[in-house]
Scaffold this motif. Structure first.
Motif, PDB file in Angstrom:
ATOM      1  N   ALA A 119      -0.285  -3.646   5.049  1.00  0.00           N
ATOM      2  CA  ALA A 119      -0.614  -4.217   6.360  1.00  0.00           C
ATOM      3  C   ALA A 119      -0.425  -3.169   7.458  1.00  0.00           C
ATOM      4  CB  ALA A 119       0.252  -5.435   6.622  1.00  0.00           C
TER       5      ALA A 119
ATOM      6  N   LEU B 203      -3.244  -0.653   7.319  1.00  0.00           N
ATOM      7  CA  LEU B 203      -4.502  -1.223   7.818  1.00  0.00           C
ATOM      8  C   LEU B 203      -4.467  -1.415   9.338  1.00  0.00           C
ATOM      9  CD1 LEU B 203      -5.291  -3.707   4.945  1.00  0.00           C
ATOM     10  CD2 LEU B 203      -6.590  -1.702   5.567  1.00  0.00           C
ATOM     11  N   ARG B 204      -3.288  -1.743   9.859  1.00  0.00           N
ATOM     12  CA  ARG B 204      -3.173  -1.857  11.327  1.00  0.00           C
ATOM     13  C   ARG B 204      -3.410  -0.504  11.984  1.00  0.00           C
ATOM     14  NH1 ARG B 204       0.788  -5.780  10.515  1.00  0.00           N
ATOM     15  NH2 ARG B 204       2.458  -4.259  10.510  1.00  0.00           N
TER      16      ARG B 204
ATOM     17  N   ALA C 272      -5.191   1.902  10.718  1.00  0.00           N
ATOM     18  CA  ALA C 272      -6.631   2.189  10.583  1.00  0.00           C
ATOM     19  C   ALA C 272      -7.425   1.440  11.641  1.00  0.00           C
ATOM     20  CB  ALA C 272      -7.096   1.800   9.188  1.00  0.00           C
ATOM     21  N   GLN C 273      -6.985   0.206  11.913  1.00  0.00           N
ATOM     22  CA  GLN C 273      -7.676  -0.591  12.926  1.00  0.00           C
ATOM     23  C   GLN C 273      -7.543   0.035  14.313  1.00  0.00           C
ATOM     24  OE1 GLN C 273      -6.622  -4.733  12.759  1.00  0.00           O
ATOM     25  NE2 GLN C 273      -8.760  -5.234  13.103  1.00  0.00           N
TER      26      GLN C 273
END
Lengths: 157, 84
Positions: B71, B74-75, B77-78
């Protein structure tokens, strides 16, 4: 020859990536991804109707697993997927814009439809009208205008 | 199609792992393909940039990679996706 081989390699690479990511994806994320695919399919059908071949729709929705924003949304805790119908429509347009095959499919179907409408409009005119308009050089402009009108009527429906 | 490229430094921040673990993860069992970032005004080594989906697969294959780390990665990456 090189171009075809490059295309085949890129396609194999894409398929490999899709398989690897889906094989390692946790079930909760896979469930969320299935929902997103469903929303995307509905949006594609809403925006483009039958103008995109089902195989291409399948290809585009399969490719969503490689999209960074989709990956981040299903696993990162911050849902950045569209929440409204308009948002999904824009998402569908973005999908088609990033897929050259789908763009060609839409353009081909549009051209086919325009040609059918053109033939229909020409057959509605009497031969005398057609000849006189062709002599005045106003036939093409008249038919184009009628085609645009009918296309807009289709969209309004 | 949105894509995010992550450097080794991003991966260190995202996963909390050290650079040696990350480097071996990226190189084994075969080196992942990468792009190179442009050099800065003073030159220096070009950072290697890896695709998010490639990196995710490698990370998930590590038993010590937790859902929290995923998570966080991915955060990050976001954030990078929103910056571009």
């Amino acid at each position: 020859m090189t171009d075809i081989q490059t295309y085949i390699d890129a396609e194999n690479d894409r398929q490999g990536r899709i398989e690897r990511v889906s094989a390692t994806m946790p079930s909760s994320q896979a469930q969320r991804l299935a929902e997103i695919k469903q929303y995307a399919e509905v949006a594609l059908a809403r925006v483009y109707g039958g103008r995109i071949a089902p195989e291409l729709v399948q290809r585009m929705t399969d490719g969503l697993i490689l999209d960074a924003s989709v990956l981040c949304s299903i696993g990162g805790g911050v849902d950045e997927m569209p929440q409204s119908e308009d948002g999904w429509d824009a998402f569908a347009k973005g999908l088609v814009a990033s897929e050259p095959l789908a763009q060609r499919c839409v353009e081909f179907n549009d051209a086919k439809l325009k040609e059918a409408l053109r033939q229909d409009e020409l057959s509605n005119l009497s031969p005398q009208q057609r000849i006189s308009m062709a002599r005045n050089d106003s036939l093409d402009a008249y038919v184009e205008e009628k085609i645009q009108q009918r296309l807009e009527d289709r969209l309004d429906r | 199609m949105n894509s995010v490229l992550l450097s080794v430094d991003d991966l260190r921040r995202g996963t909390g792992w050290g650079q040696y673990r990350i480097r071996s993860m990226l190189k084994l069992p075969y080196p992942l393909p990468f792009d190179q970032a442009p050099t800065g005004p003073h030159g220096g080594t070009k950072a290697r940039l890896y695709r998010l989906d490639d990196v995710l697969v490698r990370c998930r294959l590590k038993p010590s990679f937790t859902s929290k780390q995923e998570a966080a990665l991915l955060r990050l990456a976001q954030q990078k996706l929103n910056e571009t």
